[in-house]
Design an enzyme around this catalytic site. Structure first.
Site, PDB file in Angstrom:
ATOM      1  N   ASP A 264      -6.753  47.761   4.321  1.00 51.94           N
ATOM      2  CA  ASP A 264      -6.138  48.410   3.156  1.00 51.94           C
ATOM      3  C   ASP A 264      -6.068  47.502   1.932  1.00 51.94           C
ATOM      4  O   ASP A 264      -5.623  47.940   0.854  1.00 51.94           O
ATOM      5  CB  ASP A 264      -4.776  49.026   3.500  1.00 51.94           C
ATOM      6  CG  ASP A 264      -3.706  48.020   3.865  1.00 51.94           C
ATOM      7  OD1 ASP A 264      -3.686  46.907   3.316  1.00 51.94           O
ATOM      8  OD2 ASP A 264      -2.854  48.359   4.722  1.00 51.94           O
TER       9      ASP A 264
ATOM     10  N   ASP B 286      -4.523  41.929   1.642  1.00 47.87           N
ATOM     11  CA  ASP B 286      -3.759  43.063   2.176  1.00 47.87           C
ATOM     12  C   ASP B 286      -3.082  43.782   1.010  1.00 47.87           C
ATOM     13  O   ASP B 286      -2.747  43.153  -0.001  1.00 47.87           O
ATOM     14  CB  ASP B 286      -2.677  42.494   3.141  1.00 47.87           C
ATOM     15  CG  ASP B 286      -2.106  43.505   4.116  1.00 47.87           C
ATOM     16  OD1 ASP B 286      -2.055  44.694   3.787  1.00 47.87           O
ATOM     17  OD2 ASP B 286      -1.668  43.075   5.205  1.00 47.87           O
TER      18      ASP B 286
ATOM     19  N   HIS C 294       3.502  46.260  12.746  1.00 48.01           N
ATOM     20  CA  HIS C 294       2.438  45.618  11.946  1.00 48.01           C
ATOM     21  C   HIS C 294       2.981  45.175  10.582  1.00 48.01           C
ATOM     22  O   HIS C 294       2.270  44.460   9.863  1.00 48.01           O
ATOM     23  CB  HIS C 294       1.198  46.517  11.794  1.00 48.01           C
ATOM     24  CG  HIS C 294       1.378  47.774  11.002  1.00 48.01           C
ATOM     25  ND1 HIS C 294       0.326  48.617  10.722  1.00 48.01           N
ATOM     26  CD2 HIS C 294       2.470  48.349  10.439  1.00 48.01           C
ATOM     27  CE1 HIS C 294       0.763  49.661  10.011  1.00 48.01           C
ATOM     28  NE2 HIS C 294       2.056  49.508   9.838  1.00 48.01           N
TER      29      HIS C 294
ATOM     30  N   HIS D 135      -2.359  45.203  12.444  1.00 47.04           N
ATOM     31  CA  HIS D 135      -2.061  43.860  11.932  1.00 47.04           C
ATOM     32  C   HIS D 135      -0.982  43.119  12.721  1.00 47.04           C
ATOM     33  O   HIS D 135      -0.786  41.913  12.505  1.00 47.04           O
ATOM     34  CB  HIS D 135      -1.694  43.920  10.436  1.00 47.04           C
ATOM     35  CG  HIS D 135      -2.257  42.791   9.640  1.00 47.04           C
ATOM     36  ND1 HIS D 135      -2.361  42.819   8.255  1.00 47.04           N
ATOM     37  CD2 HIS D 135      -2.757  41.582  10.017  1.00 47.04           C
ATOM     38  CE1 HIS D 135      -2.884  41.678   7.843  1.00 47.04           C
ATOM     39  NE2 HIS D 135      -3.127  40.902   8.888  1.00 47.04           N
TER      40      HIS D 135
ATOM     41  N   HIS E  52      -0.225  44.913   1.646  1.00 48.84           N
ATOM     42  CA  HIS E  52       1.164  44.678   2.062  1.00 48.84           C
ATOM     43  C   HIS E  52       1.367  43.215   2.473  1.00 48.84           C
ATOM     44  O   HIS E  52       0.473  42.615   3.068  1.00 48.84           O
ATOM     45  CB  HIS E  52       1.506  45.527   3.292  1.00 48.84           C
ATOM     46  CG  HIS E  52       1.115  46.970   3.176  1.00 48.84           C
ATOM     47  ND1 HIS E  52      -0.096  47.446   3.631  1.00 48.84           N
ATOM     48  CD2 HIS E  52       1.782  48.033   2.664  1.00 48.84           C
ATOM     49  CE1 HIS E  52      -0.161  48.757   3.404  1.00 48.84           C
ATOM     50  NE2 HIS E  52       0.955  49.139   2.813  1.00 48.84           N
TER      51      HIS E  52
ATOM     52  N   ASP F 142       3.558  42.316   4.831  1.00 47.95           N
ATOM     53  CA  ASP F 142       3.920  42.336   6.258  1.00 47.95           C
ATOM     54  C   ASP F 142       4.938  41.243   6.591  1.00 47.95           C
ATOM     55  O   ASP F 142       4.803  40.482   7.554  1.00 47.95           O
ATOM     56  CB  ASP F 142       2.666  42.219   7.143  1.00 47.95           C
ATOM     57  CG  ASP F 142       1.742  43.428   6.972  1.00 47.95           C
ATOM     58  OD1 ASP F 142       2.228  44.495   6.536  1.00 47.95           O
ATOM     59  OD2 ASP F 142       0.544  43.308   7.257  1.00 47.95           O
TER      60      ASP F 142
ATOM     61  N   GLU G 207      -6.715  46.596  11.152  1.00 46.17           N
ATOM     62  CA  GLU G 207      -6.288  47.902  10.656  1.00 46.17           C
ATOM     63  C   GLU G 207      -7.433  48.908  10.515  1.00 46.17           C
ATOM     64  O   GLU G 207      -7.215  50.010  10.000  1.00 46.17           O
ATOM     65  CB  GLU G 207      -5.490  47.795   9.334  1.00 46.17           C
ATOM     66  CG  GLU G 207      -4.147  47.074   9.480  1.00 46.17           C
ATOM     67  CD  GLU G 207      -3.061  47.880  10.188  1.00 46.17           C
ATOM     68  OE1 GLU G 207      -3.157  49.122  10.203  1.00 46.17           O
ATOM     69  OE2 GLU G 207      -2.137  47.260  10.738  1.00 46.17           O
TER      70      GLU G 207
ATOM     71  N   ASP H 204      -6.939  42.696   6.036  1.00 44.16           N
ATOM     72  CA  ASP H 204      -6.453  44.049   6.342  1.00 44.16           C
ATOM     73  C   ASP H 204      -7.323  45.029   5.544  1.00 44.16           C
ATOM     74  O   ASP H 204      -7.499  44.860   4.327  1.00 44.16           O
ATOM     75  CB  ASP H 204      -4.974  44.122   5.906  1.00 44.16           C
ATOM     76  CG  ASP H 204      -4.295  45.438   6.246  1.00 44.16           C
ATOM     77  OD1 ASP H 204      -4.942  46.499   6.146  1.00 44.16           O
ATOM     78  OD2 ASP H 204      -3.086  45.413   6.555  1.00 44.16           O
TER      79      ASP H 204
END
Ligand SMILES: NC(=[NH2+])NCCC[C@H](N)C(=O)O
Ligand SMILES: [Mn+2]
Ligand SMILES: [Mn+2]
Length: 308
Positions: free
Chosen positions: A230, A126, A143, A99, A128, A130, A273, A228
């Site tokens: 995840d 995502d 990332h 990412h 997260h 980030d 990712e 992303d």
């Protein structure tokens, strides 16, 4: 007239803790991302993979940080490539790569939007946010930093200067379920719209998405989707190094993509990712292709039987 779509591979893994994301673009090509989009009536151009010039290592006061010079070089190479791809095609897809590449792809797309006199909005799917500054990351995995760079947080002198910062009020994050304290502070201070998994459990994905899309439409904005892997639940998308339990389901993810398709607002997309080294027989790559197909006009109910 046939609408055009570009694919650009960004095989980088230096922003992540584990290796493997350099194989992401190859895995998406093997899963026939380009062919699938072409099959939906688009004229697809694969621009190949971005090359990033080698650079000497660079130290930072934050000793946890690794691959700083490589990440700065990546952003410097991707920003103009993303600008060119967005200028030349109706849709631009950036195939990661970890990412950290979003710092370059979104910076380029921001400049493209500014050149068209339109504001850029970003939908960030995502686990997260980030949103680390270089001074706050404790993992040192870069990332975890692109969003802070893109909104113009201080302390990013080691990254290329940012001509067109992203307005924090133009960001919508969904699926968030792993936030570090300095990131939470930025979310609060900068007023970023975040729908964490608890909110999604309560409201579903559609209501917050529709209200964000209404804002984009009202502002005559361009919309970039940063996806992303995840964001998805690890049970359906194991091919990622930063799995967090309790992610989006297959149906929630397709509903988002179909709703985005209906809106006609998305002009660029990061698929990031994907770590094929951790994938199971390509199922995460195939799922990303199916989700992208929904974004480009395929209806999930037409193809529920596709095996993966
Ligand atoms: N793009 C990602 N998967 N980012 C994960 C970041 C995780 C954590 N917040 C960190 O900074 O290390
Ligand atoms: Mn991320
Ligand atoms: Mn993530």
């Amino acid at each position: 007239m046939t609408r055009t779509c570009s694919l650009l591979g960004v095989p980088v893994e230096t922003g992540a803790a584990q290796r493997g994301c350099t194989m992401g673009p190859a895995s998406l090509r093997t899963a026939e991302l380009g062919e699938i989009i072409a099959g939906l009536g688009w004229q697809v151009s694969d621009l190949g993979d971005l090359t990033v010039p080698a650079t000497p290592a660079r130290a930072h006061d934050n000793a946890a940080i690794h691959h700083l010079a490589e990440t700065a070089a990546l952003i410097g190479a991707l920003e103009p490539a993303a600008f060119d791809a967005a200028q030349a095609h109706d849709r631009a897809i950036f195939m990661g790569g970890d990412h950290s590449m979003a710092a370059g792809s979104i910076a380029g797309v921001c400049r493209h939007a500014a050149a068209r006199g339109r504001p850029l909005f970003v939908l960030w799917l995502d686990a997260h946010p980030d949103l680390h500054r270089l001074s706050t990351t404790t993992s040192g995995n870069l990332h975890g930093t692109p969003m802070a760079y893109l909104i113009g947080e201080p302390g990013f002198e080691a990254y290329p200067p940012l001509a067109h910062p992203l307005a924090p009020e133009n960001i919508c994050m969904m699926g968030i379920r792993s936030v570090d304290e300095p990131e939470a502070a930025h979310i609060r201070d900068r007023g970023i719209e975040v729908h964490d998994m608890r909110a999604i459990d309560e409201t579903g994905v559609l209501a917050p998405l529709e209200s964000f899309l209404a804002r984009v439409r009202a502002a005559r904005g361009l919309l970039h989707l940063s996806f992303d892997v995840d964001f998805l639940d690890p049970a359906i998308a194991p091919g990622v190094g930063t799995t967090v339990p309790g992610g989006a389901t297959f149906r929630e993810a397709h509903l988002i993509m179909e709703t985005l398709c209906d809106s006609g607002l998305v002009t660029s997309l990061d698929l990031v990712e994907l770590n094929p080294f951790l994938d199971e027989r390509g199922r995460t790559a195939k799922l990303l292709c199916d989700l992208t197909a929904s974004l480009f006009g395929r209806r999930v109910l037409d193809r529920m039987t596709r095996s993966f």
